[in-house]
Scaffold this active site. Structure first.
Site, PDB file in Angstrom:
ATOM      1  N   HIS A 130       0.861  -1.175   0.000  1.00 35.01           N
ATOM      2  CA  HIS A 130       0.000   0.000   0.000  1.00 35.01           C
ATOM      3  C   HIS A 130       0.903   1.232   0.000  1.00 35.01           C
ATOM      4  O   HIS A 130       1.610   1.483   0.981  1.00 35.01           O
ATOM      5  CB  HIS A 130      -0.921   0.002   1.223  1.00 35.01           C
ATOM      6  CG  HIS A 130      -1.900  -1.122   1.219  1.00 35.01           C
ATOM      7  ND1 HIS A 130      -2.369  -1.710   2.377  1.00 35.01           N
ATOM      8  CD2 HIS A 130      -2.504  -1.780   0.201  1.00 35.01           C
ATOM      9  CE1 HIS A 130      -3.209  -2.674   2.074  1.00 35.01           C
ATOM     10  NE2 HIS A 130      -3.307  -2.736   0.753  1.00 35.01           N
ATOM     11  N   GLU A 181       1.263   3.843   3.004  1.00 33.29           N
ATOM     12  CA  GLU A 181       1.704   3.388   4.325  1.00 33.29           C
ATOM     13  C   GLU A 181       3.227   3.456   4.386  1.00 33.29           C
ATOM     14  O   GLU A 181       3.933   2.449   4.393  1.00 33.29           O
ATOM     15  CB  GLU A 181       1.172   1.979   4.584  1.00 33.29           C
ATOM     16  CG  GLU A 181      -0.344   1.925   4.596  1.00 33.29           C
ATOM     17  CD  GLU A 181      -0.899   0.519   4.618  1.00 33.29           C
ATOM     18  OE1 GLU A 181      -0.094  -0.436   4.631  1.00 33.29           O
ATOM     19  OE2 GLU A 181      -2.133   0.365   4.612  1.00 33.29           O
ATOM     20  N   HIS A 231       2.911  -3.210   7.098  1.00 35.88           N
ATOM     21  CA  HIS A 231       1.807  -2.314   6.748  1.00 35.88           C
ATOM     22  C   HIS A 231       1.755  -1.148   7.722  1.00 35.88           C
ATOM     23  O   HIS A 231       2.453  -1.124   8.734  1.00 35.88           O
ATOM     24  CB  HIS A 231       0.470  -3.063   6.780  1.00 35.88           C
ATOM     25  CG  HIS A 231       0.233  -3.949   5.600  1.00 35.88           C
ATOM     26  ND1 HIS A 231      -0.561  -3.587   4.536  1.00 35.88           N
ATOM     27  CD2 HIS A 231       0.702  -5.182   5.319  1.00 35.88           C
ATOM     28  CE1 HIS A 231      -0.577  -4.566   3.644  1.00 35.88           C
ATOM     29  NE2 HIS A 231       0.191  -5.548   4.097  1.00 35.88           N
ATOM     30  N   GLU A 264       1.431  -4.471  11.517  1.00 40.29           N
ATOM     31  CA  GLU A 264       0.736  -3.197  11.370  1.00 40.29           C
ATOM     32  C   GLU A 264       1.366  -2.166  12.295  1.00 40.29           C
ATOM     33  O   GLU A 264       1.468  -2.390  13.503  1.00 40.29           O
ATOM     34  CB  GLU A 264      -0.753  -3.354  11.702  1.00 40.29           C
ATOM     35  CG  GLU A 264      -1.520  -4.270  10.769  1.00 40.29           C
ATOM     36  CD  GLU A 264      -1.918  -3.586   9.480  1.00 40.29           C
ATOM     37  OE1 GLU A 264      -1.672  -2.364   9.359  1.00 40.29           O
ATOM     38  OE2 GLU A 264      -2.469  -4.263   8.601  1.00 40.29           O
TER      39      GLU A 264
END
Length: 1006
Positions: A368, A371, A464, A540
């Site tokens: 992504h 990010e 991420h 994350e």
């Protein structure tokens, strides 16, 4: 590991000297006055003169095709001697020539989050279209290009037309710019002297994913409060509501004070605005700020930028280092849609021979593009693993690391937040077979698949960023059943737990989740787990900061994110340490957590614990591979209510109560006022039973209608166990033939036992039950009174009337579920009856042989026999419950005393044939044994219980002296239960009596 060259390739010559020729070819491609195909591979031409190969390119020049060789493929991508590969943009994108660079800087103290004051305003601009537009990323000439349904082609530098200059009306107006790498800003409207409305651009070829912003501001004035409001966010929840501040960078501050990116802003507010269109709702972010310097060049960003050029410079530094380049090999995994390179790094100590024992570790990042925090974690990991520390060398000696630092360079270049130039989320397409549409994830999956064929992959982790939760955490996979693979269920949580112990101030284990949602089946984490990688995770990292330890209430800086890469390596060493003490310590802690939370059930499913429910809910596709939850305990309550709502609702409470009442009414109609016998362990108040090894014995007494000469006799050896409360209950006995219905016996609540010893009628009998201790010899007598019951035909008619599955009160028919519940209750009651019935043994001395014949003949016995046989039931506990059939007549084991001579004269072998139908009953749960035994072998109540082997055959044996007579049907010798010898008097029969005991025993098949 490089990309195949079977397709048409425009970009292989992108770093060669004839770059201008390459650009001219693209211009010819889009020109309308020349041939539409200016460059083809030789295998696409049908002329047999040209060989079928992909190494010859054909250019259309001056009306004819001109062949030339394709340039060599760039397998290495970066070179210490040559220039970096230039970034390629979609052909319609405007790009400024200025290259944006920032310095790295760490604040002296952690930057605190913003604390709302409650005085923040929510500006709304309903008439912003009438105000002055000071920046517009696309004009009418480019609107058509932006509305292309898909990506067409790319070129170095993007659009070659002259760039439109920003609007500069007066001296006090800020000048905005975002046409640089990773920049994102679509439109700026000046709504007041020092107030600006901003609109960020959605991902290319989509109309959503407006989260990432990164733009430049010039012509600043110091000591003036400016307000900036971004008005087209789409996420209802944001970390800006939890204290997150925008990032600010000043070039003058960087030059004078060596200060880089810092958190700024006052009056920060994230709220819903009134700009909803087509059913969509938008949200605004507003903040105020004073620039530190006048005439400064400043930048605002959502997170610390990390561009594709930054990655190339970093890889070029590794390649130029003579030490690091020995154990870090940089290759090109594939090319993207825009022909940008996707790099893959192989990090390990050089192998002298082919060593397949080394396990592999795979890390990927930046699928992504918005990010950017994932790239900073990747940078920290690479800095540590390529360092000269002893732990880094040990890791390189132990593992082979495959690293893909940027999976979506196209999206990073153009400033997308989530998608590639295909307009799709790559992290939902790992299962796709479209290599041309999603090349980076396709080749990554293929590379991992080929690697797994050679060696074990011990861990996969995809990095991420998260826009709604604090701290750093992990998502794992756990699709197996806990009951079957509990060890594996806990082992998948060990590495995240170790990570939380190594960095407790930034990593939250309680926020980790370990489930596989259907919407996440296309993610890299789930796909790699299904391919066989047990430890498959998504790491994350929040855009904001930490809520843990001494980092609580502060933002994460770049050094905090880089330190996560170091802690990742440290945890990997702990996880694979030959000394398994840390491993088993974490495993033990996980078991304790599970035990602690296993008692807290949040739904009717007893296999679901609170920790599992809290790990089950994940977010929609609008966020990262992440969750909509937060870190507060209220989230558990929210999830608990969601889990309860998942249960399928069947009936209302009133309906359930009505069903229960109907079942109870029907049972009362069948049984009258009687109730079942309570278990002795339920009536034990203290729960301490000194007779733990002694079996339970229940004695049932049969009575008849009172006769004129009937008397009361005492039964020796029966007394109540001290400390226990014994109750009597009516029992139901089925007849020996289908023609005879159930005899239901009334309840007696009187604890005193009395036995009617003389002529007893079986049609009007009543069972009384008492519990006898087996560990002590009884020393007194207990009397028991007789209570008459209803007649047989009255009970029979009552049972028939109540057998229907129709409620007499409501007048409605029962459903199938109600019928099933009713049948189950009836079966359970029958099991209780068969479990607790235990008749006694009466003396059959001086009985006639005709009476024995009547006993063997069931039908004649029911009608003629005047003396009821006292039956003995061997109460046995089975590991597997059994269910009696509805119409199977109840039979009890019986001990009958008669003279030996009378038995031999009156009982021929043919008499056993009347019992053979009982043996031939198919699919029955009870079988019978019939044998004879001398009365002298029957002992008192001190005998022990012996197991009787299960048998489906009937065996009969007549014991006389030392000889045994057996019929042909005898197949096995059954062990026998010795029953207390009870008579109508206290006289014990002598051994000279030579009485024969006739026994009929029931066997239950489990």
């Amino acid at each position: 590991m490089s990309e195949d060259s079977e397709e048409e390739d425009y970009s292989d010559r992108s770093i060669s000297d004839d770059d201008d020729l390459d650009e001219d070819s693209f211009m010819k491609f889009v020109s309308d006055d020349i041939h539409p195909c200016t460059l083809l591979a030789a295998d696409s031409i049908g002329d047999p003169f040209f060989p079928r190969t992909t190494q010859i390119l054909l250019e259309y020049q001056l009306g004819r095709w001109v062949p030339r060789l394709r340039g060599p493929r760039d397998l290495y991508g970066v070179s210490s001697s040559g220039p970096l590969s230039p970034t390629r943009w979609p052909y319609h994108c405007e790009v400024i020539d200025e290259k944006v660079q920032h310095i790295e800087w760490t604040p002296f103290v952690p930057e605190p989050v913003y604390v709302p004051t409650g005085l923040e305003i929510e500006p709304v601009y309903p008439n912003s279209k009438e105000d002055t537009v000071v920046y517009l990323a696309e004009d009418d000439h480019l609107c058509k290009a932006y509305k292309e349904p898909c990506f067409v082609y790319s070129r170095v530098g993007g659009n070659r037309t002259s760039l439109k200059q920003p609007v500069d009306n007066c001296d006090n107006t800020l000048v905005f710019e975002a046409r640089f790498e990773s920049g994102n800003l679509q439109k700026v409207v000046k709504v007041a002297d020092h107030e600006y409305e901003l609109t960020v651009r959605p991902d290319l070829f989509t109309n959503k994913h407006t989260q990432w912003y990164y733009f430049q501001v010039t012509n600043t004035q110091a000591e003036i409060v400016y307000r900036f409001t971004i008005v087209n966010f789409t996420k209802p929840a944001s970390l800006y509501n939890r204290g997150m501040k925008p990032l600010f960078y000043s070039e003058k501050e960087a030059k004078t004070h060596n200060i880089g990116w810092q958190r700024i802003g006052d009056q920060i507010k994230y709220y819903k605005n009134n700009l909803g269109q087509d059913g969509r709702h938008f949200f605004s972010l507003t903040w105020t700020f004073q620039f530190p310097h006048s005439q400064d060049t400043c930048y605002f960003a959502h997170c610390y930028p990390y561009t594709y050029s930054n990655l190339q410079e970093y890889l070029s530094g590794i390649n130029s280092d003579p030490v690091r380049s020995k154990f870090c090999k940089i290759r090109v995994l594939c090319h993207t849609l825009a022909r940008n390179m996707v790099y893959v790094l192989t990090i390990t100590t050089p192998l002298k021979t082919s060593d397949s024992k080394r396990k592999a570790v795979i890390l990927t990042a930046r699928v992504h593009p918005g990010e950017t925090n994932s790239s900073w974690i990747m940078k920290g990991f690479l800095d540590y693993i390529l360092g000269d520390s002893s732990d880094a060398r040990l890791l390189r000696d132990t593992f082979i690391f495959k690293v893909v630092p940027m999976l979506n360079p196209d999206g990073v270049i153009v400033g997308n937040y989530r998608c590639s130039l295909a307009g799709r989320d790559l992290n939902r397409n790992y299962t796709s077979l479209l290599k041309e549409s999603f090349p980076s994830v396709w080749y990554t999956r293929n590379m991992i698949n080929r690697l797994m064929e050679k060696r074990e992959v011990i861990l996969y982790c995809d990095l991420h960023g998260h826009s709604r939760k604090q701290n750093i955490f992990m998502y794992g996979c756990d699709g197996s059943s806990r009951s079957k693979t509990k060890g594996l269920y806990l082992q998948q949580r060990i590495f995240p737990l170790m990570l939380s112990k190594n960095c407790p101030n930034i990593f939250s284990f309680s926020a980790c989740k370990f489930n596989v949602q259907k919407s996440k089946e296309g993610t890299g984490r789930v796909v790699m787990w299904k391919m066989g990688i047990r430890n498959s995770f998504t790491l994350e990292a929040t855009f904001c900061g930490s809520t843990l330890g001494n980092k609580r209430g502060t933002h994460f800086g770049t050094k905090d994110l880089e330190s996560m890469g170091y802690h990742f390596c440290d945890s990997l060493l702990d996880y694979c340490d030959p000394d398994r003490s840390k491993y088993y310590q974490c495993l033990k802690e996980l078991e304790e957590m599970e035990k602690h939370l296993s008692s807290e059930r949040v739904s009717d499913n007893t296999d679901t614990s609170l920790v599992e429910i809290s790990l089950d809910v994940e977010s929609s596709s609008r966020g990262s591979d992440s969750s909509e939850s937060n870190d507060t305990q209220t989230y558990l309550l929210k999830v608990t209510s969601q889990a309860r709502n998942k249960k399928k609702y069947l009936k209302t409470k009133r309906e359930r109560n009505a069903i229960l009442a109907n079942c109870q009414n029907n049972m009362q109609e069948v049984y009258g006022k009687e109730h079942l016998l309570q278990r002795h362990d339920e009536s034990n108040s203290d729960g301490n039973d000194p007779r733990i090894d002694a079996p339970d014995v229940y004695v049932a007494h049969c009575f008849r209608r009172p006769l004129p000469n009937q008397g009361v006799v005492k039964i020796p050896g029966q007394r109540f166990y001290p400390g226990k409360t014994w109750s009597s209950s009516q029992r139901m006995i089925k007849s020996l033939n289908k023609d005879h219905r159930t005899c239901i016996l009334e309840t007696c609540k009187n604890p005193i036992q009395e036995v009617q010893s003389r002529g007893i009628n079986i049609h009007e009998s009543c069972f009384k039950m008492a519990k006898c201790p087996m560990n002590k010899r009884p020393s007194h007598w207990i009397e028991k009174t007789r209570i008459p019951t209803e007649s047989h035909h009255q009970l029979k008619s009552k049972a028939k009337r109540c057998s229907s599955f129709q409620s007499k009160r409501t007048g409605t028919n029962w459903t199938d579920d109600e019928k099933r519940i009713y049948r189950d209750k009836r079966i359970a009651q029958t099991q209780e009856i068969l479990k607790y019935l235990l008749p006694i043994v009466e003396s059959s001395q001086n009985r006639k042989s005709t009476q024995m014949n009547n006993l063997i003949n069931p039908i004649a016995n029911l009608q003629q026999h005047q003396l009821i046989p006292t039956a003995c039931i061997n109460r046995r506990r089975y590991s597997i419950p059994w269910t009696p059939t509805r119409n199977l007549p109840f039979k009890a084991q019986r001990n009958l005393m008669t003279d030996t001579s009378e038995w031999l004269q009156s009982v021929p072998l043919g008499s056993f044939e009347s019992l053979l139908p009982l043996c031939n009953l198919q699919k029955k749960t009870k079988h019978f044994e019939l044998w004879g035994k001398k009365a002298k072998d029957v002992q008192l109540a001190t005998s022990q219980w012996e197991a009787v082997p299960l048998s489906s055959n009937m065996d009969a044996s007549i014991i006389r002296g030392n000889s045994v007579l057996q019929p042909k049907e005898f197949t096995m010798r059954s062990s026998k239960q010795r029953i207390p010898y009870l008579t109508k008097t206290s006289k014990k029969p002598s051994e000279s009596d030579g009485l024969l005991t006739f026994q009929l025993k029931i066997h239950r098949n489990s």
